[in-house]
Write a protein that holds these residues in place. Sequence first.
Motif, mmCIF file in Angstrom:
data_model
loop_
_atom_site.group_PDB
_atom_site.id
_atom_site.type_symbol
_atom_site.label_atom_id
_atom_site.label_comp_id
_atom_site.label_asym_id
_atom_site.label_seq_id
_atom_site.Cartn_x
_atom_site.Cartn_y
_atom_site.Cartn_z
ATOM 1 N N LEU A 1 1.587 1.382 -12.258
ATOM 2 C CA LEU A 1 1.303 1.125 -10.851
ATOM 3 C C LEU A 1 0.638 2.343 -10.219
ATOM 4 C CD1 LEU A 1 4.716 -0.492 -9.835
ATOM 5 C CD2 LEU A 1 2.645 -1.626 -10.664
ATOM 6 N N THR B 1 -0.182 5.224 -4.891
ATOM 7 C CA THR B 1 -0.326 4.912 -3.464
ATOM 8 C C THR B 1 0.383 3.624 -3.061
ATOM 9 O OG1 THR B 1 -2.431 3.836 -4.006
ATOM 10 C CG2 THR B 1 -2.516 6.130 -3.271
ATOM 11 N N LEU B 2 0.891 2.863 -4.017
ATOM 12 C CA LEU B 2 1.579 1.603 -3.708
ATOM 13 C C LEU B 2 2.781 1.896 -2.812
ATOM 14 C CD1 LEU B 2 1.573 -1.492 -4.570
ATOM 15 C CD2 LEU B 2 3.398 -0.837 -6.159
ATOM 16 N N SER B 3 3.029 1.020 -1.848
ATOM 17 C CA SER B 3 4.150 1.239 -0.936
ATOM 18 C C SER B 3 5.468 0.840 -1.592
ATOM 19 C CB SER B 3 3.953 0.432 0.347
ATOM 20 O OG SER B 3 4.121 -0.954 0.085
ATOM 21 N N ASP C 1 6.058 -2.948 -1.318
ATOM 22 C CA ASP C 1 5.350 -3.736 -2.323
ATOM 23 C C ASP C 1 5.978 -3.565 -3.708
ATOM 24 O OD1 ASP C 1 3.601 -4.686 -0.446
ATOM 25 O OD2 ASP C 1 2.051 -3.168 -0.849
ATOM 26 N N LEU C 2 6.461 -2.349 -3.990
ATOM 27 C CA LEU C 2 7.136 -2.119 -5.272
ATOM 28 C C LEU C 2 8.372 -2.993 -5.405
ATOM 29 C CD1 LEU C 2 7.722 -0.457 -7.902
ATOM 30 C CD2 LEU C 2 9.068 1.073 -6.433
ATOM 31 N N LYS D 1 7.490 -6.522 -6.107
ATOM 32 C CA LYS D 1 7.039 -6.692 -7.495
ATOM 33 C C LYS D 1 8.231 -6.661 -8.451
ATOM 34 C CE LYS D 1 3.767 -4.954 -10.941
ATOM 35 N NZ LYS D 1 3.321 -6.328 -11.231
ATOM 36 N N VAL E 1 3.796 5.198 -13.443
ATOM 37 C CA VAL E 1 2.921 5.308 -12.267
ATOM 38 C C VAL E 1 1.739 6.209 -12.607
ATOM 39 C CG1 VAL E 1 2.766 6.082 -9.871
ATOM 40 C CG2 VAL E 1 4.853 4.942 -10.687
ATOM 41 N N PRO F 1 4.619 5.850 0.186
ATOM 42 C CA PRO F 1 4.010 5.679 -1.146
ATOM 43 C C PRO F 1 5.006 6.018 -2.249
ATOM 44 C CG PRO F 1 3.260 7.724 -0.151
ATOM 45 C CD PRO F 1 4.068 7.022 0.906
#
Length: 374
Positions: free
Chosen positions: A260, A263-265, A268-269, A272, A283, A307
């Motif tokens: 992943l 920068t993914l929040s 959102d993690l 997922k 990551v 993030p």
Amino acid sequence: MFKHALRLPFRLLGIPLYLDLTFLLILPLLAWLIARQIAPFVALFNLPITPGALNEGILPYALGLAAALALFISVVIHELGHAIVARRYGVNTERITLWLLGGMAQFKKMPTQRGAEAVVAIAGPITSGLLAALGALLLLVLPEQWPALYFVVAYTTFMNVALALFNLIPALPLDGGRVLRSLLAMRLPRMRATQIAATVSRVLAIALGVVGIFSLNIFLILIALFIYIAVAAEARFELADELLSDLRVHELMSTPVVSLPATLSVGDLLAKMLRDARHAYPVHDDSGQLRGMITLQNVQGAPPDAPIGDYLTELPERIDPDASAADLLEMMGRQDEPRVLVMPEKGPVLGIITRTDLYRALQLLTGRTPAPGH
């Protein structure tokens, strides 16, 4: 084991040295016990010094601490003896840990050559014997006018003899037990050799425990408990190693695994993780290089818009997909991280294997139904 050990800021022959918290507890107790036994020790071995001068003020406790430290230094040298010989067989030592009952060298994997385990194991008692011989030579030249130093050297010499003899007891995981198993394995399958050595070890552990109870010796009781518990773990490990030896890592891994972006929040993690029923991901940064690992535990309480790159832990160890599952078992056994990345030396992450995956495989191989849940 040794999850709360403190790493010292130096290496010995390239090997990290750790102090388990139990070592920090036993050191002052051992120093106190030695201080209380100076006069009996001098009388028992008829040392040519006067114990009265060593029992004034805080001197006996200083001597007790010095003798206790000298003993543990001897234990470290004993373990280095194992490590040096293991290195001759191409086996590296991960760490040496000092703990409640002495020291332990942790190898990446015991050498598999015929009789090699016996050679590596016997190196420890031989090293302690050489230290005792050196101490005996020092006692011949030390002047009696230095009673404090004479006592510390005499005590350390005696304890090195005791350390060598004790470790020759044929009980796993002591050196004598490893020698016994290695010699048996020269004529028998290794699993059968382990079973015989384990039976001998349990009998000896019970005998030591009985002697410890009747003599009110808490150290003997602790050693007996350690042997009895450790030999069961040793036997289970050997069985698992044999069962997994014909499996490859790629047969056990969970796929597919995608890394992943950092920068993914966090929100959102979590979404997922819920969709994929997965609790950890590698990551990567903007260049595609892996930066670390993100787990559900890492982001507990984190703001949803933060993030995930701010909450990374180190990447777990990596293993080749074509490696033996027995190598995976050994890797899992020497690390605290509950998962391993499956990836070739040069290539992307192909999968993740957790301890749960490994345990399920073992349960299936032994005919038991795996427990539900991940």
